[in-house]
Design a protein around this motif. Structure first.
Motif, PDB file in Angstrom:
ATOM      1  N   ALA A  67       0.644  -1.165  -0.123  1.00 39.49           N
ATOM      2  CA  ALA A  67      -0.008   0.131  -0.071  1.00 39.49           C
ATOM      3  C   ALA A  67       0.690   1.125  -0.082  1.00 39.49           C
ATOM      4  O   ALA A  67       1.945   1.161   0.974  1.00 39.49           O
ATOM      5  N   GLY A  68       0.642   2.266  -1.028  1.00 42.14           N
ATOM      6  CA  GLY A  68       1.255   3.438  -0.629  1.00 42.14           C
ATOM      7  C   GLY A  68       1.031   4.389   0.146  1.00 42.14           C
ATOM      8  O   GLY A  68      -0.275   4.204   0.844  1.00 42.14           O
ATOM      9  N   THR A  69       1.869   5.542   0.283  1.00 44.06           N
ATOM     10  CA  THR A  69       1.456   6.426   1.487  1.00 44.06           C
ATOM     11  C   THR A  69       1.745   7.774   0.657  1.00 44.06           C
ATOM     12  O   THR A  69       2.020   7.905  -0.358  1.00 44.06           O
ATOM     13  N   ALA A  70       1.357   8.679   1.773  1.00 45.82           N
ATOM     14  CA  ALA A  70       1.541  10.231   1.144  1.00 45.82           C
ATOM     15  C   ALA A  70       3.189  10.326   0.717  1.00 45.82           C
ATOM     16  O   ALA A  70       3.433  11.106   0.243  1.00 45.82           O
ATOM     17  N   ALA A 105       5.287  -5.672   2.238  1.00 39.64           N
ATOM     18  CA  ALA A 105       5.907  -4.608   2.852  1.00 39.64           C
ATOM     19  C   ALA A 105       4.859  -3.611   3.175  1.00 39.64           C
ATOM     20  O   ALA A 105       3.926  -3.535   2.955  1.00 39.64           O
ATOM     21  N   ASP A 106       5.514  -2.925   4.143  1.00 38.04           N
ATOM     22  CA  ASP A 106       4.777  -1.957   4.894  1.00 38.04           C
ATOM     23  C   ASP A 106       5.455  -0.527   5.254  1.00 38.04           C
ATOM     24  O   ASP A 106       6.760  -0.958   5.682  1.00 38.04           O
ATOM     25  N   VAL A 107       5.067   0.726   4.587  1.00 38.40           N
ATOM     26  CA  VAL A 107       5.862   1.669   5.044  1.00 38.40           C
ATOM     27  C   VAL A 107       4.615   2.587   5.807  1.00 38.40           C
ATOM     28  O   VAL A 107       3.694   3.043   5.458  1.00 38.40           O
ATOM     29  N   ARG A 108       5.210   3.352   7.063  1.00 37.57           N
ATOM     30  CA  ARG A 108       4.440   4.042   7.705  1.00 37.57           C
ATOM     31  C   ARG A 108       5.388   5.123   8.616  1.00 37.57           C
ATOM     32  O   ARG A 108       6.701   5.140   8.738  1.00 37.57           O
ATOM     33  N   GLN A 109       4.705   6.303   8.646  1.00 34.34           N
ATOM     34  CA  GLN A 109       5.519   7.319   9.554  1.00 34.34           C
ATOM     35  C   GLN A 109       5.085   7.034  11.021  1.00 34.34           C
ATOM     36  O   GLN A 109       4.053   6.865  11.409  1.00 34.34           O
ATOM     37  N   VAL A 143      20.586  18.298  28.766  1.00 37.51           N
ATOM     38  CA  VAL A 143      19.988  17.332  27.865  1.00 37.51           C
ATOM     39  C   VAL A 143      18.672  17.850  27.315  1.00 37.51           C
ATOM     40  O   VAL A 143      17.860  18.325  28.189  1.00 37.51           O
ATOM     41  N   ARG A 144      18.600  18.035  26.219  1.00 37.14           N
ATOM     42  CA  ARG A 144      17.141  18.571  25.462  1.00 37.14           C
ATOM     43  C   ARG A 144      16.601  17.432  24.753  1.00 37.14           C
ATOM     44  O   ARG A 144      17.292  16.471  23.896  1.00 37.14           O
ATOM     45  N   THR A 145      15.299  17.210  24.919  1.00 37.07           N
ATOM     46  CA  THR A 145      14.738  16.219  24.202  1.00 37.07           C
ATOM     47  C   THR A 145      13.564  16.858  23.099  1.00 37.07           C
ATOM     48  O   THR A 145      12.836  17.634  23.350  1.00 37.07           O
ATOM     49  N   TYR A 146      13.711  16.375  21.898  1.00 39.36           N
ATOM     50  CA  TYR A 146      12.792  16.848  20.907  1.00 39.36           C
ATOM     51  C   TYR A 146      12.122  15.705  20.122  1.00 39.36           C
ATOM     52  O   TYR A 146      12.551  14.556  20.297  1.00 39.36           O
ATOM     53  N   GLU A 147      11.149  15.861  19.411  1.00 31.03           N
ATOM     54  CA  GLU A 147      10.452  14.839  18.673  1.00 31.03           C
ATOM     55  C   GLU A 147      10.636  15.112  17.290  1.00 31.03           C
ATOM     56  O   GLU A 147      10.503  16.141  16.788  1.00 31.03           O
ATOM     57  N   VAL A 148      10.755  13.959  16.471  1.00 31.69           N
ATOM     58  CA  VAL A 148      10.922  13.846  15.141  1.00 31.69           C
ATOM     59  C   VAL A 148      10.168  12.893  14.355  1.00 31.69           C
ATOM     60  O   VAL A 148       9.607  12.122  15.076  1.00 31.69           O
ATOM     61  N   GLN A 149      10.032  13.033  13.086  1.00 26.27           N
ATOM     62  CA  GLN A 149       9.288  12.157  12.258  1.00 26.27           C
ATOM     63  C   GLN A 149      10.010  11.268  11.528  1.00 26.27           C
ATOM     64  O   GLN A 149      11.180  11.605  10.794  1.00 26.27           O
ATOM     65  N   VAL A 150      10.026   9.985  11.691  1.00 18.18           N
ATOM     66  CA  VAL A 150      10.604   9.364  10.948  1.00 18.18           C
ATOM     67  C   VAL A 150       9.702   8.187   9.850  1.00 18.18           C
ATOM     68  O   VAL A 150       8.563   8.025  10.190  1.00 18.18           O
ATOM     69  N   VAL A 151      10.283   7.497   8.863  1.00 18.64           N
ATOM     70  CA  VAL A 151       9.301   6.690   8.146  1.00 18.64           C
ATOM     71  C   VAL A 151      10.131   5.212   8.338  1.00 18.64           C
ATOM     72  O   VAL A 151      11.345   5.007   8.241  1.00 18.64           O
ATOM     73  N   GLU A 172      14.539   2.020   9.606  1.00 21.19           N
ATOM     74  CA  GLU A 172      13.890   3.453   9.726  1.00 21.19           C
ATOM     75  C   GLU A 172      14.776   4.625   9.076  1.00 21.19           C
ATOM     76  O   GLU A 172      15.811   4.299   8.863  1.00 21.19           O
ATOM     77  N   THR A 173      13.987   5.630   8.549  1.00 18.79           N
ATOM     78  CA  THR A 173      14.952   6.705   7.853  1.00 18.79           C
ATOM     79  C   THR A 173      13.922   7.895   8.107  1.00 18.79           C
ATOM     80  O   THR A 173      13.057   8.033   8.488  1.00 18.79           O
ATOM     81  N   SER A 174      14.884   8.949   7.836  1.00 16.68           N
ATOM     82  CA  SER A 174      14.180  10.246   7.773  1.00 16.68           C
ATOM     83  C   SER A 174      12.961  10.629   6.964  1.00 16.68           C
ATOM     84  O   SER A 174      13.113  10.101   5.860  1.00 16.68           O
TER      85      SER A 174
END
Length: 200
Positions: A67-70, A105-109, A143-151, A172-174
């Motif tokens: 299944a494709g994603t955006a 195969a599956d790709v998700r954020q 120490v700083r904590t931040y949130e990132v989006q990965v695939v 996973e990748t950016s």
């Protein structure tokens, strides 16, 4: 006082010499059921070693592309997975012959928490009455904590004959970058996921 101690000691010894009120008893083990002699319990034995060299061909599970994603369409995902499988000697089947493996195969954020540590130093200095320099220096980590989006890319392989899962891995990748950069990142993530195939 001595007489009292002797009386208590005598009573204690008398209590120890009384018979034990607990009696050991057990019931006999029931006989095995008749079907036990002819039933084979496969779970009681280790699974046979899987011969990954016997897998030479593959097809998409249920005959469907991923299944494709955006972030990546179905054709991009299928091309990346097909290329990684081809590098491991697995060839796709395009006819009606049964394949050795079925692939999904599956790709998700997803969101991840990242931590960055910064060391900030502080100190002071001066001279004492003997004109010797002195000082002190130290650092305080922040120490700083931040949130990132990965695939996250996941690849699953199944034995086409039995339907049993054979192998699974993810990487996973950016999620950032242009369309071409995302295509490269997708291929690299699939290659990373397939690095350990076949298991040694």
């Amino acid at each position: 006082m001595r007489r009292l101690c002797l009386i208590l000691l005598s009573l204690g010894l008398a209590a120890c010499s009384s018979p034990n009120p607990y009696v050991a008893a057990s019931t006999p083990i029931p006989p095995a059921p008749p079907q036990a002699a002819t039933t084979f319990d496969a779970s009681a034995y280790p699974a046979p070693v899987r011969d990954y060299g016997a897998y030479r061909s593959w097809a998409w599970r249920n005959g469907q592309l991923p299944a494709g994603t955006a972030w990546a369409d179905a054709a991009q995902i299928a091309e990346a997975v097909s290329g990684a499988l081809d590098q491991r000697g697995l060839r796709p089947l395009h006819d009606n012959r049964p394949a050795d493996l079925l692939v999904s195969a599956d790709v998700r954020q997803e969101k991840r928490l990242r931590q960055v540590r910064d060391d900030y130093g502080y100190g002071y200095g001066g001279y004492n009455r003997y004109n010797n320099g002195y000082g002190m220096y130290n650092s305080m980590p922040i120490v700083r904590t931040y949130e990132v989006q990965v695939v996250v890319v996941r690849v699953d392989l199944f034995d086409a004959r039995t339907g049993q899962p054979v192998w699974s891995a993810s990487a996973e990748t950016s999620s950032q970058g242009s369309l071409s950069e995302r295509g490269d990142a997708l291929r690299q993530a699939v290659q990373k996921a397939m690095t350990a195939y076949p298991p040694s």
